[in-house]
Design an enzyme around this catalytic site. Structure first.
Site, short mmCIF file in Angstrom:
data_model
loop_
_atom_site.label_atom_id
_atom_site.label_comp_id
_atom_site.label_asym_id
_atom_site.label_seq_id
_atom_site.Cartn_x
_atom_site.Cartn_y
_atom_site.Cartn_z
CD GLU A 266 -3.87 -5.85 2.61
OE1 GLU A 266 -4.55 -5.16 3.39
OE2 GLU A 266 -2.65 -5.66 2.45
CD GLU B 260 -3.04 -1.01 2.20
OE1 GLU B 260 -2.80 -0.36 3.23
OE2 GLU B 260 -4.12 -1.58 2.01
C1 GAL Z 1 -4.11 -2.64 5.03
C2 GAL Z 1 -2.69 -3.11 5.11
C3 GAL Z 1 -2.56 -4.37 5.94
C4 GAL Z 1 -3.37 -4.26 7.20
C5 GAL Z 1 -4.80 -3.97 6.84
C6 GAL Z 1 -5.71 -3.89 8.03
O1 GAL Z 1 -4.16 -1.25 4.87
O2 GAL Z 1 -2.15 -3.35 3.86
O3 GAL Z 1 -1.20 -4.56 6.25
O4 GAL Z 1 -2.85 -3.24 7.98
O5 GAL Z 1 -4.87 -2.75 6.17
O6 GAL Z 1 -7.03 -3.60 7.63
#
Ligand code: GAL
Ligand code: ZN
Length: 674
Positions: free
Chosen positions: A319, A161
């Site tokens: 994710e 990110e």
């Molecule tokens: C994203 C990130 C992850 C984790 C996740 C939690 O922004 O890439 O590492 O922190 O959020 O929701």
């Protein structure tokens, strides 16, 4: 295997039978090795076939300058590979270790106010820092050399990110880099003076050395300085990605490279149209906004935008959370069935895989209350069972892998216009960039119509209906594209506060909406923003708030006028015949019924039929393969069972849909169409 034809580089495409990827972030360094055995066993039980490893492992992989420790990662990757689980290997550069910023505190980022951001969280680095870049490149090369031809390595994952916490850095290192960027953009300092309008408020520069990032100032800052700084910042982060990608391509050829985007309503710092050109696979992270009970609509918008970045798809959901996150004020758990609906929303809009953050809920650290596929309570849990069910559904619909989505309607979207639209000292703080884009997307979705997201300079003539929400800043090329689309027969809608400035944020003179006066056949003398909560009524019964304008027709016809408010009798909705098409204008912020009504008129004029007629809260989308095979997706977010017109085989329930399919409250259907 994760299969996609994005950039055509994924090695698996065409080899193994298509499968939609399922898995997530795996952080084994947070657990003792005994847990790793259980991890692999449970991954196999759940059907996990792709895990992202090493995202935050820098401190465990390099314990001092050049002092690398790979044994534990060899072990982990060996276990995964023997189990046949695919690997998305991170370059581990997301979060530099404390020893590095102790050695080089000058690499720490700085806020607009001049406050250093210290280590202790993550991503504590200035994106322009040569120190960071040098160490990151070394680590990336080490990993590429060691694991570049590992069996099971499906994807490289650069950083994480990029820009999540450090997108805008105002330190002296960034100031120097900003000046270099400006020199390259403008050549001479007077060109910068012209672009930035520095005749205003005695801001004229006589040397690039005097130029700073837009740090906190005593009064409103220079808007073009701010805009250029945002452009620069997006470019700097992208340069970090490109540097690592080039190493990976060199050392580990044939393995596609990605970095996870954050296409979501609360992140806007990266111009992902530019970034999308540099990745081999478009991947996105998406989290629901817990405070919004209809957050699935924002998901739908983001998934469509991500697909736009991927040129129609496919792309990868890198994710999402299996249930609650940890970082919102109130972290609402997913309701039963919501996991499947959200995941299928992404797939229906072009995703070829669904990965979660994260595999196993953490025991310690700031994210310990973030859901994992393996919750703290273990596998005798609803979250685990719903995740396993999702894997089964993904397998049932695996044949959609590689197919794409193309619609007849486009919404034009541009990060530069977003930045510019929300600069300081504008006519109304109630005009925000996403507002109309979301509203139009919602009305189309409720009408059962699919929509693509397009860049304003794309060839828009392949669409029957093109919607241009709040495109405050616009280039001449984009104006030409829209004109060409309308002349060629498309219906174009522009909403208020569009076409106002050029790319330097200079007003396009002669009356608003500057760039779009000819297209729309009208001229606006003055903006008439409304007071907070004030509404105006239109002659056709619609209601609007936030905005009105003193508008004169110059070729267009009025479809509705204001009944009250600051400009009674003045046109509020207009239509202009342009070539074989037309250009419509909405000069006010219509409420939901008005927006639905306007979209219905536009669809009728553009002759766009719905994918299916559905009640609000039911989504229908269609993916299509090269050979013409198509799949209809139905996602029912409502509490009622629905019946939707469909012909074919429902792959989820394995039943024939002869004319219609009935989808239970909260459930989904995926129809292989006949
Ligand atoms: C994203 C990130 C992850 C984790 C996740 C939690 O922004 O890439 O590492 O922190 O959020 O929701
Ligand atoms: Zn900096």
């Amino acid at each position: 295997m994760f299969s996609t034809r994005v950039r055509g580089r994924l090695p698996s495409a065409g080899q193994a039978p298509a499968r939609l990827a399922f898995g997530g972030d795996y952080n084994p360094e947070q657990w003792p090795a005994e847990v790793w055995d259980e991890d692999v066993r449970l991954m196999l039980e759940a059907g996990v076939d792709l895990v992202t490893v090493g995202v935050f492992s820098w401190a465990h992989l390099e314990v001092g300058p050049g002092d690398y420790r790979f044994a534990w990662l060899d072990d982990v990757l060996g276990r995964l590979t023997s189990a046949g689980i695919g690997i998305d290997l991170a370059t581990a550069t997301a979060s530099p270790p404390p020893w590095l910023s102790t050695l080089h505190p000058e690499m720490l980022p700085m806020t607009r106010e001049g406050t250093r951001l210290w280590p202790g969280g993550r991503q504590a680095f200035c994106p322009s820092s040569p120190i960071y870049r040098t160490y990151a490149a070394h680590l990336c090369r080490q990993l590429a050399e060691r694991y570049g031809d590992l069996d099971g390595l499906q994807l490289w994952h650069v950083g994480n990110e990029l820009g999540c916490h450090n997108a805008l850095c105002f330190c002296d290192v960034s100031a120097t880099a900003f000046r270099e960027w400006l020199r390259a953009r403008y050549g001479a300092v007077d060109a910068l003076n012209d672009a930035w309008g520095t005749a205003f408020w005695s801001q004229r520069y006589t040397d690039f050395e005097q130029v700073l990032p837009p740090r906190s100032a005593a009064a409103s800052g220079n808007p073009t300085q701010e805009l250029d700084f945002r452009r620069f910042s997006s470019d700097e982060l992208l340069a970090n990605y490109v540097a690592e990608r080039d190493i990976l391509h060199e050392v580990s050829p044939g393995v596609p490279v990605t970095t996870n985007f954050m296409v979501t309503e609360h992140i806007r710092e990266m111009d992902y149209w530019a970034w999308a050109r540099e990745v081999d696979v478009v991947s996105n992270d998406h989290y629901l906004v817990a405070a919004d009970p209809d957050s699935y609509r924002e998901l739908a918008f983001c998934a469509d935008l991500t697909r736009g970045l991927a040129g129609g798809g496919p792309w990868l959901l890198m994710e999402t959370s299996p249930s609650a996150v940890n970082w919102q004020p109130r972290n609402i758990a997913r309701r039963p069935g919501e996991l499947l609906r959200s995941a299928i929303q992404h797939v229906s809009r072009g995703a070829d895989g669904v990965l979660f953050f994260q595999w196993r809920a953490a025991r310690a650290g700031a994210e310990k209350f973030h859901a994992g596929i393996v919750p703290h309570a273990g596998t005798d849990t609803r979250v685990w069972r719903e995740a396993v069910e999702l894997r089964q559904v993904l397998d049932a619909v695996a044949e959609v892998a590689g197919s794409v989505v193309h619609n007849h309607v486009a919404i034009v979207f541009d990060w530069h216009a977003w930045w510019a639209c929300e600069l300081d000292s504008h006519p109304s703080v109630d005009v925000t960039y996403l507002d109309r884009a979301h509203a139009l997307h919602r009305s189309l979705t409720d009408a059962g119509v699919g929509v693509d997201l397009a860049h304003p300079e794309d060839d828009l003539s392949r669409y029957d209906l093109v919607l241009v929400p709040t495109l405050y800043s616009v280039t001449d090329t984009a104006v030409d594209r829209l004109l060409a689309a309308a002349e060629g027969g498309a219906t174009v809608l522009v909403t208020y506060f569009s076409g106002i400035v050029d790319e330097h944020d200079h007003i396009r003179l002669g009356g608003y909406p500057g760039a779009f006066r000819d297209l729309l056949g009208l001229r606006v003398e003055e903006f008439l923003p409304l007071r907070l909560g004030e509404t105006v009524e239109l002659s056709n019964g619609w209601t609007a708030d936030v905005w009105a304008e003193d508008l004169r027709l110059a070729g267009a016809e009025a479809l509705a006028t204001y009944v009250d408010g600051p400009a009674p009798g003045v046109p509020a909705i207009t239509r202009h015949t342009v070539g074989d098409g037309s250009a419509w204008y909405a000069a006010c912020r219509l409420d939901r019924a008005g927006c639905d009504g306007l979209v219905a008129m536009l669809l009728a004029e553009a002759d766009v039929a719905p994918i299916a007629v559905v009640p609000p809260g039911v989504e229908v989308t269609r993916r299509t393969a090269d050979d013409g095979q198509s799949w209809l997706f139905v996602v029912n977010h409502t509490d009622e069972d629905v019946v939707v017109e469909a012909h074919g085989l429902d792959l989820v329930e394995d039943r024939q849909a002869e004319g219609h399919v009935s989808v239970d409250a909260g459930r989904i259907a995926v129809i292989r169409e006949m």
